[in-house]
Enzyme design. Structure first.
Site, short mmCIF file in Angstrom:
data_model
loop_
_atom_site.label_atom_id
_atom_site.label_comp_id
_atom_site.label_asym_id
_atom_site.label_seq_id
_atom_site.Cartn_x
_atom_site.Cartn_y
_atom_site.Cartn_z
N TYR A 94 -11.16 -28.83 -41.65
CA TYR A 94 -11.04 -29.04 -40.20
C TYR A 94 -9.58 -29.00 -39.75
O TYR A 94 -8.71 -29.53 -40.42
CB TYR A 94 -11.65 -30.39 -39.80
CG TYR A 94 -11.57 -30.59 -38.30
CD1 TYR A 94 -12.45 -29.94 -37.46
CD2 TYR A 94 -10.56 -31.37 -37.72
CE1 TYR A 94 -12.37 -30.08 -36.09
CE2 TYR A 94 -10.47 -31.51 -36.35
CZ TYR A 94 -11.37 -30.85 -35.54
OH TYR A 94 -11.28 -30.98 -34.18
N TRP A 111 -6.75 -27.46 -36.27
CA TRP A 111 -6.49 -26.51 -35.20
C TRP A 111 -5.75 -25.28 -35.65
O TRP A 111 -5.71 -24.30 -34.90
CB TRP A 111 -5.72 -27.21 -34.09
CG TRP A 111 -6.63 -27.81 -33.08
CD1 TRP A 111 -7.65 -28.69 -33.31
CD2 TRP A 111 -6.62 -27.55 -31.66
NE1 TRP A 111 -8.26 -29.00 -32.12
CE2 TRP A 111 -7.66 -28.32 -31.10
CE3 TRP A 111 -5.85 -26.77 -30.84
CZ2 TRP A 111 -7.93 -28.32 -29.73
CZ3 TRP A 111 -6.12 -26.76 -29.48
CH2 TRP A 111 -7.16 -27.52 -28.94
N1 LIG Z 1 -6.12 -41.89 -33.82
C1 LIG Z 1 -6.54 -40.70 -33.38
N2 LIG Z 1 -6.66 -39.67 -34.24
C2 LIG Z 1 -7.08 -38.47 -33.81
C3 LIG Z 1 -7.40 -38.26 -32.45
C4 LIG Z 1 -7.28 -39.37 -31.56
O1 LIG Z 1 -7.57 -39.28 -30.34
N3 LIG Z 1 -6.82 -40.56 -32.05
N4 LIG Z 1 -7.80 -37.02 -32.01
C5 LIG Z 1 -8.44 -36.17 -32.99
C6 LIG Z 1 -8.60 -34.80 -32.49
S1 LIG Z 1 -9.39 -34.64 -30.98
C7 LIG Z 1 -8.22 -33.71 -33.19
S2 LIG Z 1 -8.67 -32.16 -32.61
C8 LIG Z 1 -7.51 -33.82 -34.48
C9 LIG Z 1 -6.45 -32.72 -34.69
O2 LIG Z 1 -6.09 -32.67 -36.02
P1 LIG Z 1 -5.53 -31.32 -36.70
O3 LIG Z 1 -6.13 -30.12 -36.03
O4 LIG Z 1 -5.72 -31.43 -38.16
O5 LIG Z 1 -3.99 -31.43 -36.32
P2 LIG Z 1 -2.86 -30.31 -36.32
O6 LIG Z 1 -1.56 -31.03 -36.36
O7 LIG Z 1 -3.07 -29.37 -35.20
O8 LIG Z 1 -3.07 -29.59 -37.72
C10 LIG Z 1 -3.11 -28.21 -37.90
C11 LIG Z 1 -2.27 -27.86 -39.11
O9 LIG Z 1 -2.36 -26.45 -39.35
C12 LIG Z 1 -1.08 -25.95 -39.71
N5 LIG Z 1 -1.07 -24.52 -39.36
C13 LIG Z 1 -0.75 -23.95 -38.18
N6 LIG Z 1 -0.91 -22.62 -38.25
C14 LIG Z 1 -1.33 -22.34 -39.49
C15 LIG Z 1 -1.68 -21.14 -40.16
O10 LIG Z 1 -1.65 -20.04 -39.61
N7 LIG Z 1 -2.12 -21.24 -41.45
C16 LIG Z 1 -2.18 -22.44 -42.09
N8 LIG Z 1 -2.62 -22.44 -43.36
N9 LIG Z 1 -1.83 -23.60 -41.49
C17 LIG Z 1 -1.44 -23.55 -40.22
C18 LIG Z 1 -0.10 -26.79 -38.93
O11 LIG Z 1 1.17 -26.78 -39.57
C19 LIG Z 1 -0.78 -28.15 -38.91
O12 LIG Z 1 -0.32 -28.99 -39.94
O13 LIG Z 1 -6.91 -35.12 -34.57
C20 LIG Z 1 -7.84 -36.18 -34.38
N10 LIG Z 1 -7.21 -37.45 -34.70
N1 LIG Z 2 -0.18 -32.28 -25.00
C1 LIG Z 2 -1.32 -32.28 -25.72
N2 LIG Z 2 -2.48 -31.97 -25.11
C2 LIG Z 2 -3.65 -32.00 -25.83
C3 LIG Z 2 -3.65 -32.27 -27.22
C4 LIG Z 2 -2.40 -32.59 -27.84
O1 LIG Z 2 -2.32 -32.87 -29.04
N3 LIG Z 2 -1.26 -32.58 -27.05
N4 LIG Z 2 -4.83 -32.26 -27.94
C5 LIG Z 2 -5.97 -31.56 -27.36
C6 LIG Z 2 -7.22 -31.97 -28.02
S1 LIG Z 2 -7.50 -31.44 -29.60
C7 LIG Z 2 -8.18 -32.68 -27.39
S2 LIG Z 2 -9.66 -32.98 -28.18
C8 LIG Z 2 -8.00 -33.17 -26.04
C9 LIG Z 2 -8.43 -34.63 -25.97
O2 LIG Z 2 -8.63 -35.06 -24.68
P1 LIG Z 2 -8.86 -36.61 -24.45
O3 LIG Z 2 -9.58 -37.19 -25.59
O4 LIG Z 2 -9.50 -36.78 -23.14
O5 LIG Z 2 -7.33 -37.08 -24.40
P2 LIG Z 2 -6.56 -38.43 -24.73
O6 LIG Z 2 -5.16 -38.18 -24.29
O7 LIG Z 2 -6.76 -38.83 -26.13
O8 LIG Z 2 -7.21 -39.51 -23.79
C10 LIG Z 2 -7.22 -39.34 -22.40
C11 LIG Z 2 -7.00 -40.66 -21.71
O9 LIG Z 2 -8.10 -41.53 -21.91
C12 LIG Z 2 -7.63 -42.82 -21.60
N5 LIG Z 2 -8.43 -43.86 -22.25
C13 LIG Z 2 -8.40 -44.26 -23.53
N6 LIG Z 2 -9.29 -45.27 -23.72
C14 LIG Z 2 -9.89 -45.48 -22.53
C15 LIG Z 2 -10.92 -46.37 -22.08
O10 LIG Z 2 -11.48 -47.15 -22.81
N7 LIG Z 2 -11.27 -46.27 -20.77
C16 LIG Z 2 -10.70 -45.39 -19.90
N8 LIG Z 2 -11.15 -45.35 -18.66
N9 LIG Z 2 -9.71 -44.58 -20.30
C17 LIG Z 2 -9.33 -44.61 -21.59
C18 LIG Z 2 -6.21 -42.90 -22.10
O11 LIG Z 2 -5.43 -43.56 -21.14
C19 LIG Z 2 -5.83 -41.45 -22.30
O12 LIG Z 2 -4.62 -41.09 -21.69
O13 LIG Z 2 -6.62 -33.09 -25.66
C20 LIG Z 2 -6.08 -31.78 -25.86
N10 LIG Z 2 -4.81 -31.71 -25.20
MO LIG Z 3 -9.39 -32.38 -30.43
#
Ligand SMILES: Nc1nc2c(c(=O)[nH]1)N[C@H]1C(S)=C(S)[C@@H](COP(=O)(O)OP(=O)(O)OC[C@H]3O[C@@H](n4cnc5c(=O)[nH]c(N)nc54)[C@H](O)[C@@H]3O)O[C@H]1N2
Ligand SMILES: Nc1nc2c(c(=O)[nH]1)N[C@H]1C(S)=C(S)[C@@H](COP(=O)(O)OP(=O)(O)OC[C@H]3O[C@@H](n4cnc5c(=O)[nH]c(N)nc54)[C@H](O)[C@@H]3O)O[C@H]1N2
Ligand SMILES: [Mo]
Length: 758
Positions: free
Chosen positions: A112, A114
């Site tokens: 898993y 991005w």
């Molecule tokens: N506490 C907490 N944890 C969370 C979340 C949260 O809200 N709170 N959000 C979650 C969510 S929504 C998501 S989507 C995940 C994201 O988690 P990840 O998708 O695992 O995070 P990334 O840092 O985007 O990791 C992608 C990795 O791919 C590598 N990469 C980039 N391009 C390439 C390539 O071409 N080839 C290879 N082999 N590697 C490459 C980058 O260097 C990077 O280390 O995190 C989750 N974790």
């Molecule tokens: N710049 C940037 N943008 C991103 C990403 C990134 O890594 N960087 N990651 C992308 C990815 S993989 C995903 S999945 C999306 C995730 O999109 P989301 O999951 O919606 O994004 P978050 O920023 O984790 O949370 C949005 C807001 O929810 C609010 N929140 C948290 N807990 C609660 C609660 O209990 N109640 C209410 N009402 N609000 C709450 C927080 O204030 C937070 O700012 O974002 C995407 N966009």
């Molecule tokens: Mo995500």
């Protein structure tokens, strides 16, 4: 000297232009037509070239000397650099041994993450295709982003896509909506990002200033758009507020009984719960106010306003990334159903406005050029966020969506394009889990924490070092991603790495079909273009597309499923058992899960530390990607990830702005740099995800580590969102914070681990 050849490319943070700086690095500038270019662009030059790039294949010393086997040394050992042939021979031999001795099920290939934008070089797709050609792998299902909704929505509206794939564009919302009731707010910081990128950031521009009244319900003022009203809510209590809004609609006869009887089922059960006839607790605004901290009068006033015009009820994805995450989504749908506007433009239910650029984007819903992945003969899988449970407890049973499943016994983990030591919860536990397999193979561009926990690290190129086709879902353009830089060190494309492994396992032809990377781009483009041209769309051939740099994606006018359903619920039945929107689901009810019963309910949460910690998406980077870039680096406080605290909470703990603090709970601890702001609700701290995990001895807890850099996943709980969906529950946890005491460990993760030449 710069050659000044600006070429098109794209990233998850959108299309842009790049040129070589003539010195091995890169310069970037926004796409000229982008109304709101991403601030994350500023990280690119610093990521492309950095000391932490993986330059050569590297093998963990203990594994090289002692051979495969479980080891607690992962993440603590030094690495020996080897040549490509040695590395590929070692990996191919282990893949072969494991599949012969234990079956392909013993290979975990969920992988898993991005990775990078680009339809062909998408690392995870490449790995899946490769593993399928050698007999398959244990897979993962769903994502970390909205994995809970992916399981819930089919029970409620027949498919996840009905809600997630067809959001009204911001243009439609602005034209038709009178009010947006936004649970989780509309944080614009998230809207420059979308998987595969967007070519024009229209969502970010619109959400920043929607021109529609917005009730923004969030613990953070920064989630409120221009002109919006901030309802500062206690984290984790949105369901109580949603139920109270529904209670007012019901008891004041403001609900749409015609829509509820024509398009929904189970409203009677939900209504009985609202009134308290099923559990003795009427869900009044006074009841909710005690829980969620929003005055009963404000809830009542908002409820009365909602049916007076076109109202969009939105729920950010963050709200379902938690224990009981189904409830705010299901309750939001129930609320929208009571308003009777589901399927009307700019009204009804939205999920992810404020979460990602693609939600509310203008682009068509259509298939993009895609690398065929073949099929996986192995049936074992895990819900993606159950990785540590699987590695730690092979053979154990668990619940998932009405099924009782068993964790397979994993011997080899193969990861390309993801960072579990970024994305997973309770990283101390994940370290124990990663000690269990016999071999861990990671393809990485950088020495991330995951690379450091591998046995074999294979250096991958970044998008700037190769050619690709790029577009996101709901994008408006397909970008010809040109090469800008030579590969850094000995880095290879994931495709080339896997082709080398396929060769050693005797399946090179099946994997490559005889094509090089450029051959694949032409093939994928033409295969995608042919049926569209037949349908009358004007799309140039590959060579012209490549020279133009981008093509506009053809519009595919098709009414969204819920619009068609609303028009004729009998003929356009949803894929639910009743064919309608299920406000009570007999199926979900029949599973008997106490953490996800048959209709939306309020589930009180237990709390073992004084402050709520919100671990949301970082404004300064994409997850862990770009943490070494300029935008992320500039945001650090005393070299650590900033944690935002309310001034009252800081004062009570003797914490001042700009100082290093220790954030802790009964699972772990990290250091972070304090920022004080009254834009967070008192009792709430915010520490975004993505600071590179940097485990070092915790001076306060002998024998245990803390993260010296500020990764919140040392604090979050590794538990499924519910027995139904087993989704990621990492968005929030509970912590305490104290001033950090000297000596402070330096952040060490911005230099590579100890490396020796083999
Ligand atoms: N506490 C907490 N944890 C969370 C979340 C949260 O809200 N709170 N959000 C979650 C969510 S929504 C998501 S989507 C995940 C994201 O988690 P990840 O998708 O695992 O995070 P990334 O840092 O985007 O990791 C992608 C990795 O791919 C590598 N990469 C980039 N391009 C390439 C390539 O071409 N080839 C290879 N082999 N590697 C490459 C980058 O260097 C990077 O280390 O995190 C989750 N974790
Ligand atoms: N710049 C940037 N943008 C991103 C990403 C990134 O890594 N960087 N990651 C992308 C990815 S993989 C995903 S999945 C999306 C995730 O999109 P989301 O999951 O919606 O994004 P978050 O920023 O984790 O949370 C949005 C807001 O929810 C609010 N929140 C948290 N807990 C609660 C609660 O209990 N109640 C209410 N009402 N609000 C709450 C927080 O204030 C937070 O700012 O974002 C995407 N966009
Ligand atoms: Mo995500």
């Amino acid at each position: 000297m710069s050659t000044e050849q600006w070429v098109p490319t794209t990233a998850h943070w959108g299309a842009y232009q790049a040129t070589s700086d003539g010195d091995g690095g890169v310069r970037v500038r926004p796409h000229p037509d982008d109304p709101a270019p991403s601030p994350l662009l500023g990280n690119v030059p610093g990521i492309a070239r950095h000391d932490t790039r993986v330059l050569r294949p590297a093998v963990r010393r203990g594994w090289l000397l002692g051979g495969p086997g479980p080891s607690a040394q992962r993440g603590r050992d030094e690495f020996v650099e080897v040549d490509w042939d040695t590395a590929l021979d070692l990996v191919a031999a282990q893949l072969d041994r494991v599949r012969n001795e234990s079956g392909n099920e013993a290979i975990y290939g969920g992988s898993y993450g991005w990775s990078s934008a680009g339809r062909f070089h998408h690392a995870q797709s490449q790995l899946h295709r490769f593993l399928n050609t050698i007999g398959g792998y244990t897979a993962s299902r769903n994502n970390y982003s909205f994995g809970t909704s992916q399981v819930l929505l089919p029970h409620v509206v027949g498919s996840a896509a009905a809600v997630l794939g067809y959001a009204d564009s911001w243009a439609t919302v602005r034209e038709h909506a009178d009010l947006i009731v936004a649970f989780g707010g509309l944080p614009t910081k998230n809207l420059s990002v979308s998987p595969g990128g967007v070519s024009r950031h229209t969502s970010a521009a619109a959400a920043a200033d929607p021109g529609v009244a917005v009730a923004s319900i969030s613990p953070l003022a920064d989630d409120v758009p221009a002109g919006g009203r901030w309802y500062s809510i206690e984290p984790g209590t949105d369901v109580a507020m949603q139920l109270a809004l529904a209670h007012v609609l019901l008891t004041e006869d403001l609900h749409d009984t015609e829509f509820l009887s024509r398009c929904c089922t189970g409203f009677d059960v939900f209504a009985a719960y609202l009134l308290g006839s099923s559990d003795g607790v009427p869900k009044t605004p006074e009841w909710a106010a005690e829980i969620c901290g929003i005055a009963a009068a404000d809830i009542r006033e908002l409820a009365r306003r909602m049916p007076t015009g076109r109202t969009l009820v939105t729920v950010t994805w963050s709200l379902q990334r938690t224990r009981g995450g189904e409830q705010p989504v299901w309750a939001g749908i129930a609320l929208a159903a009571m308003l009777g506007q589901i399927g009307l433009p700019g009204g009804g239910f939205g999920h992810g406005y404020g979460s990602m650029a693609e939600v509310g984007a203008d682009g068509p819903v259509l298939h993009l050029p895609t690398l065929p992945q073949g099929s996986n003969p192995v049936s074992s899988f895990i819900p993606v966020a159950r990785i540590a449970d699987m590695l730690l407890d092979p053979g154990a049973e668990f619940d998932y969506n009405g099924q009782r499943l068993t964790y397979p016994d994993i011997r080899l983990v193969h990861w390309a394009g993801g960072n579990p030591f970024h994305h997973h919860q309770d990283l101390t536990r994940l370290r124990r889990a990663f000690a269990r397999p016999e071999t861990v193979v990671v393809h990485e561009t950088h020495w991330t924490a995951t690379a450091r926990h591998a046995d074999v690290v294979l250096p991958a190129t970044t998008t700037l070092e190769r050619e690709d086709l790029g577009a996101g879902r709901r994008d408006t353009h397909l970008t010809a991603m040109h090469r800008v830089l030579d590969p850094v060190g000995e880095a290879r494309d994931d495709y080339a790495i896997l082709a080398g492994l396929a060769e050693r396992l005797g399946v090179r032809q099946r994997f490559t079909e005889g094509r090089g990377a450029r051959g694949w781009l032409e093939h994928l483009y033409e295969k995608w273009r042919a049926p569209l041209v037949q349908q009358g769309h004007d799309l140039p051939d590959f060579d012209i597309f490549w020279r133009l740099g981008e093509v506009k994606l053809p519009a595919m006018p098709e009414d969204p499923p819920l619009v068609r359903f609303r028009r004729d619920p009998e003929r356009e039945r949803l894929h639910t058992p009743s064919g309608r929107i299920e406000l009570f689901s007999e199926t979900v009810d029949s599973f008997g899960y106490e953490d996800c019963p048959g209709h939306p309910v309020w589930l009180p949460q237990e709390r073992r530390a004084p402050l709520h910690l919100i671990a949301n998406q970082p404004p300064t980077r994409l997850h862990g990607q770009g943490d070494v870039g300029a935008v992320s680096r500039d945001s650090k406080v005393a070299g650590r990830e900033p944690i935002t605290l309310h001034p009252d909470d800081a004062a009570a703990r003797g914490i001042t702005d700009g100082t290093v603090v220790r954030v802790f709970n009964d699972r772990g601890a990290c250091l972070a740099g304090a920022r004080l702001s009254d834009r967070v609700r008192p009792g709430v701290a915010v520490l975004p995800t993505g600071a590179w995990f940097d485990p070092q001895p915790d001076p306060r807890r002998p024998g245990q580590d803390l993260c010296a850099h500020g990764n919140p996943n040392v604090l979050t709980e590794d538990i499924g969102s519910s027995r139904l969906s087993q989704g990621c529950a990492g968005q929030r946890t509970h912590v305490d914070v104290e001033p950090a005491t000297e000596p402070l460990p330096e952040v060490a993760v911005r230099t590579p681990p100890p490396l020796r030449r083999g």
